[in-house]
Design a protein around this motif. Sequence first.
Motif, short mmCIF file in Angstrom:
data_model
loop_
_atom_site.label_atom_id
_atom_site.label_comp_id
_atom_site.label_asym_id
_atom_site.label_seq_id
_atom_site.Cartn_x
_atom_site.Cartn_y
_atom_site.Cartn_z
N THR A 1 0.84 -1.20 0.00
CA THR A 1 0.00 0.00 0.00
C THR A 1 0.88 1.25 0.00
N GLU A 2 0.23 2.38 -0.16
CA GLU A 2 0.92 3.67 -0.08
C GLU A 2 0.35 4.53 1.04
N TRP A 3 -0.42 3.93 1.92
CA TRP A 3 -1.05 4.69 2.99
C TRP A 3 -0.01 5.12 4.03
N ASN A 4 -0.28 6.27 4.66
CA ASN A 4 0.45 6.61 5.88
C ASN A 4 -0.02 5.68 7.00
N LEU A 5 0.87 5.39 7.95
CA LEU A 5 0.57 4.40 8.98
C LEU A 5 0.72 5.00 10.37
N VAL A 6 -0.16 4.59 11.26
CA VAL A 6 -0.12 5.02 12.65
C VAL A 6 -0.12 3.77 13.54
N PHE A 7 0.86 3.67 14.41
CA PHE A 7 0.89 2.62 15.44
C PHE A 7 0.52 3.29 16.76
N LEU A 8 -0.65 2.92 17.30
CA LEU A 8 -1.23 3.64 18.43
C LEU A 8 -0.75 3.15 19.79
N GLY A 9 0.25 2.28 19.83
CA GLY A 9 0.78 1.86 21.12
C GLY A 9 0.35 0.48 21.53
N ASP A 10 1.10 -0.11 22.46
CA ASP A 10 0.88 -1.49 22.91
C ASP A 10 0.96 -2.46 21.73
N ILE A 11 1.86 -2.20 20.82
CA ILE A 11 2.00 -3.10 19.67
C ILE A 11 2.85 -4.30 20.02
N MET A 12 3.52 -4.27 21.15
CA MET A 12 4.26 -5.42 21.67
C MET A 12 3.68 -5.77 23.05
N ASP A 13 3.85 -7.01 23.46
CA ASP A 13 3.39 -7.43 24.78
C ASP A 13 4.12 -6.63 25.86
N LEU A 14 5.42 -6.43 25.66
CA LEU A 14 6.21 -5.56 26.51
C LEU A 14 7.42 -5.12 25.69
N TRP A 15 7.68 -3.83 25.68
CA TRP A 15 8.79 -3.28 24.91
C TRP A 15 9.51 -2.25 25.76
N ILE A 16 10.71 -2.60 26.17
CA ILE A 16 11.58 -1.66 26.88
C ILE A 16 12.72 -1.34 25.92
N PRO B 1 15.07 -9.01 19.62
CA PRO B 1 15.45 -8.91 18.20
C PRO B 1 14.30 -8.47 17.31
N TRP B 2 13.09 -9.00 17.52
CA TRP B 2 11.97 -8.64 16.64
C TRP B 2 11.57 -7.17 16.81
N GLN B 3 11.87 -6.60 17.98
CA GLN B 3 11.58 -5.18 18.16
C GLN B 3 12.55 -4.33 17.33
N GLY B 4 13.80 -4.76 17.28
CA GLY B 4 14.75 -4.09 16.42
C GLY B 4 14.39 -4.24 14.95
N GLY C 1 2.50 3.19 24.15
CA GLY C 1 1.40 2.78 25.01
C GLY C 1 1.90 2.50 26.42
N ASN C 2 1.04 1.94 27.25
CA ASN C 2 1.45 1.62 28.61
C ASN C 2 2.19 0.29 28.68
N HIS C 3 2.42 -0.38 27.54
CA HIS C 3 3.27 -1.57 27.49
C HIS C 3 4.62 -1.27 26.87
N GLU C 4 4.88 -0.02 26.54
CA GLU C 4 6.15 0.38 25.94
C GLU C 4 6.83 1.43 26.82
N PHE C 5 8.12 1.25 26.99
CA PHE C 5 8.87 2.12 27.89
C PHE C 5 10.18 2.52 27.20
N PHE C 6 10.46 3.81 27.21
CA PHE C 6 11.73 4.34 26.71
C PHE C 6 11.99 3.92 25.27
#
Length: 235
Positions: free
Chosen positions: A8-23, A31-34, A54-59
């Motif tokens: 697609t060519e759409w602009n994308l928004v990730f609204l948070g909590d896209i990982m179970d926990l992401w520090i 590795p998958w976060q990188g 989101g509240n599951h992502e830190f720093f």
Amino acid sequence: MLSALEKTEWNLVFLGDIMDLWIGLSGFQEPWQGEFLEWCRRESARRRILFLEGNHEFFVVQPHGGYFSAAGGDLLQEDGLLLTHGDQVAAAPSHLRFRRWSKGGLARLLLRFLPGARGIVRLLKRRFEQLSQRRPHRFPAQALVAWGKERLLPPGAPRALLMGHFHHFFQHRFPNGALLAALPAWKDRGEVGLYYPQENQLLVRNWRSLPSLIPPPPKNPPPTPKNNHGHKHAP
């Protein structure tokens, strides 16, 4: 899903909590976060990629904000859209206090230098999951509408406010036409939201249906017919 979005060519928004926990600190990032960050870096060269913690992502935003076109820890505004994760809307004081502490400078220092920090994080995560399962979850529709009213009704306000967090699909249209929407949780049915700015409408579908929503390329128009004198007639 990311492979499908590449078509697609759409602009994308990730609204948070896209990982179970992401520090997003050294020694904590998986590795998958990188790999996700690298994907966003590549795609932001040809489209807008927006990210909210989101509240599951830190720093994540502070060290990695450059991987996105724009990133924020609370609110983002983009072309008439107000975007937020949503966990601070109608939140209990205890949640707000923990949020401020866990995303603050002291917590960052403890995570970086405290021996056994990874094990402590795992214990805390398990404990919060247990508490969440015991706590009744009620969707705060009235509180969301009241919160959105303050941000969408004043003159010159954004036309729409989109949020995640609540794992519940909800839409409210204000008298001035502004749209408030909470998107459902991706992990439940793989649903994503498509926002159409001209119509100020939100469509929610499973991500696997995205190819069917991509408009087909325009067909070559048929040649304009001519009359007996060689002049073109409008079709």
